[in-house]
Enzyme design. Structure first.
Site, PDB file in Angstrom:
ATOM      1  N   CYS A 186       0.833  -1.214   0.000  1.00 47.76           N
ATOM      2  CA  CYS A 186       0.000   0.000   0.000  1.00 47.76           C
ATOM      3  C   CYS A 186       0.864   1.260   0.000  1.00 47.76           C
ATOM      4  O   CYS A 186       1.678   1.462   0.909  1.00 47.76           O
ATOM      5  CB  CYS A 186      -0.889  -0.023   1.239  1.00 47.76           C
ATOM      6  SG  CYS A 186      -1.771   1.518   1.519  1.00 47.76           S
ATOM      7  N   TYR A 198      -5.157   5.616  -9.157  1.00 46.48           N
ATOM      8  CA  TYR A 198      -6.371   4.872  -8.765  1.00 46.48           C
ATOM      9  C   TYR A 198      -7.575   5.355  -9.564  1.00 46.48           C
ATOM     10  O   TYR A 198      -8.458   4.570  -9.914  1.00 46.48           O
ATOM     11  CB  TYR A 198      -6.645   5.017  -7.261  1.00 46.48           C
ATOM     12  CG  TYR A 198      -5.700   4.195  -6.413  1.00 46.48           C
ATOM     13  CD1 TYR A 198      -6.021   2.895  -6.039  1.00 46.48           C
ATOM     14  CD2 TYR A 198      -4.480   4.710  -5.997  1.00 46.48           C
ATOM     15  CE1 TYR A 198      -5.148   2.127  -5.279  1.00 46.48           C
ATOM     16  CE2 TYR A 198      -3.602   3.954  -5.236  1.00 46.48           C
ATOM     17  CZ  TYR A 198      -3.937   2.666  -4.876  1.00 46.48           C
ATOM     18  OH  TYR A 198      -3.069   1.906  -4.135  1.00 46.48           O
TER      19      TYR A 198
HETATM   20  N1  LIG Z   1      -6.624   7.887   3.105  1.00 46.58           N
HETATM   21  C1  LIG Z   1      -5.975   6.703   3.395  1.00 46.58           C
HETATM   22  C2  LIG Z   1      -6.111   5.694   2.246  1.00 46.58           C
HETATM   23  C3  LIG Z   1      -5.610   4.349   2.644  1.00 46.58           C
HETATM   24  C4  LIG Z   1      -6.033   3.253   1.647  1.00 46.58           C
HETATM   25  O1  LIG Z   1      -6.844   3.486   0.753  1.00 46.58           O
HETATM   26  N2  LIG Z   1      -5.469   2.044   1.799  1.00 46.58           N
HETATM   27  C5  LIG Z   1      -5.829   0.931   0.942  1.00 46.58           C
HETATM   28  C6  LIG Z   1      -4.640   0.118   0.542  1.00 46.58           C
HETATM   29  S1  LIG Z   1      -3.614   0.865  -0.666  1.00 46.58           S
HETATM   30  C7  LIG Z   1      -6.713  -0.033   1.713  1.00 46.58           C
HETATM   31  O2  LIG Z   1      -6.337  -0.504   2.767  1.00 46.58           O
HETATM   32  N3  LIG Z   1      -7.855  -0.345   1.162  1.00 46.58           N
HETATM   33  C8  LIG Z   1      -8.748  -1.298   1.732  1.00 46.58           C
HETATM   34  C9  LIG Z   1      -9.969  -1.459   0.882  1.00 46.58           C
HETATM   35  O3  LIG Z   1     -10.119  -0.740  -0.103  1.00 46.58           O
HETATM   36  O4  LIG Z   1     -10.773  -2.330   1.223  1.00 46.58           O
HETATM   37  C10 LIG Z   1      -4.549   7.044   3.697  1.00 46.58           C
HETATM   38  O5  LIG Z   1      -3.887   7.773   2.921  1.00 46.58           O
HETATM   39  O6  LIG Z   1      -4.071   6.616   4.731  1.00 46.58           O
END
Ligand SMILES: N[C@@H](CCC(=O)N[C@@H](CS)C(=O)NCC(=O)O)C(=O)O
Length: 356
Positions: free
Chosen positions: A56, A213
């Site tokens: 991530c 994304y």
């Molecule tokens: N706003 C958050 C975004 C974090 C994020 O989107 N993480 C993703 C991984 S790259 C995630 O864990 N997604 C889980 C999902 O979409 O179910 C940050 O910058 O900390």
């Protein structure tokens, strides 16, 4: 319109966060507490734990700042398996898939669709809460958002999530722990450069960090193409800046570089193929390529780059995008090759107090 919007089910994962016209719309993180002296969340060694995926880009920003500031002994880390799994496999009606914890010797995992075999190399289980997956951490913290993202900054004392927004976590790591950090002199958000850094973040986030994304998760041609144009215009802008100066905000490395780097290092291996950002490979931009090489090799970013986790996650976790979980081989590790940044910009250094 309003009725339809109200009736739309809550997004459980980033793949569900699309508008009616096919644009990817990221929901804001839910936990936004700050660690600061004299507050509920005091900066203390051993009190906080960072949960990350090495795939991530948002979580890896936090991990790289943790290493750069020398906070490895003060803040513990757990690392998820890269391949999303069912998080409540015992409930057939609950189809959520997400981040799970494993130990390095555990048997390999397949994708949620049952394909492939992905070893647990580099995973670090949850020694703090014994959680089987990240969803359980959110349940312990009485989450109401229903989206179980990393990074998660956990407070062992209050047994809750302090913050799950990477841009805020890196600022806390930069300043809140300076009494215990091994590298307190490194300031990635120096007073004199704050306005410049904020300006850079204001366009690199939507167009590049989130822009990849917006290309990859778009569900309409028009939404994809708009994001694509914006992304490559912004990369041209980065290339022009880096032809004039060593780092994004000038002669010193700042959080703007840390934030951008974690997207750039994934670009050729993942985004060009998986998110269809295929106008150009990043290694074809001479200044960006040199900058990525320098940051990877010299600035403390290495512990937060694991290409096995990066590639495995994206290509094996989204059945809608890659059902059979086949991972493209890719080419050489161009980011490990020599760079010319020091020769080109000899006066510059990394961090507010010079070379790391
Ligand atoms: N706003 C958050 C975004 C974090 C994020 O989107 N993480 C993703 C991984 S790259 C995630 O864990 N997604 C889980 C999902 O979409 O179910 C940050 O910058 O900390």
């Amino acid at each position: 319109m309003a009725a339809a919007a109200a009736a739309a089910p809550k997004a459980r994962t980033a793949l569900d966060e699309t508008s009616k016209t096919g644009e990817f719309k990221r929901t804001d993180a839910g936990f936004r507490n700050q660690i600061a002296p004299g507050t509920r969340f005091e900066p203390e060694a051993g009190r906080y734990h960072l949960y990350v995926s090495l795939a991530c880009p948002w979580a890896c920003r936090c991990l790289s700042v943790l290493h750069m500031k020398g906070l490895q002994d003060a803040i513990g880390v757990s690392v998820t398996h890269p391949t999303w799994q069912r998080t409540r496999p015992e409930d057939p009606a609950d189809e959520h898939t997400g981040w799970v914890f494993r130990a390095p010797g555990d048997p390999p995992l397949s994708s949620a669709t049952g394909f492939g075999s992905f070893p647990c190399t580099g995973c670090i289980p949850d020694s703090v809460n014994g959680a089987a997956n990240v969803r359980q951490l959110y349940d312990m913290a009485n989450d109401t958002t229903g989206k179980y993202s990393v990074p998660v900054l956990w407070d062992k004392k209050e047994k809750t999530i302090v913050n799950n927004e990477s841009s805020e976590i890196i600022r806390m790591f930069n300043t809140a722990f300076n009494d215990i950090a091994k590298n307190p002199g490194l300031d990635l958000y120096p007073e004199a450069l704050r306005a410049a850094i904020d300006d850079i973040n204001a366009w690199t986030y939507p167009a590049i960090n989130n822009g990849v994304y917006r290309c990859g998760f778009a569900t309409s041609q028009a939404a994809y193409e708009a994001a694509f144009e914006e992304l490559f215009a912004a990369l041209d802008r980065v290339e022009a800046i880096l032809s004039r100066q060593r780092y994004l905000a000038g002669g010193v490395l700042t959080e703007a570089d840390v934030r951008l780097f974690q997207t750039l290092i994934r670009f050729d291996e993942v985004y060009v193929v998986y998110f269809k950002t295929n106008k150009r490979f990043l290694r074809e931009y001479p200044n960006i390529a040199g900058y990525v090489r320098e940051l990877y090799q010299e600035s403390g970013m290495k512990p937060a780059v694991d290409m096995y986790h990066i590639k495995t996650h994206y290509y094996t976790s989204h059945p809608k995008l890659n059902y059979y979980a086949v991972v493209p081989r890719g080419g050489e590790a161009w980011w490990e090759q020599p760079h010319d940044r020091a020769a080109k910009f000899p006066a510059a250094g990394a961090g507010a107090e010079g070379k790391l």
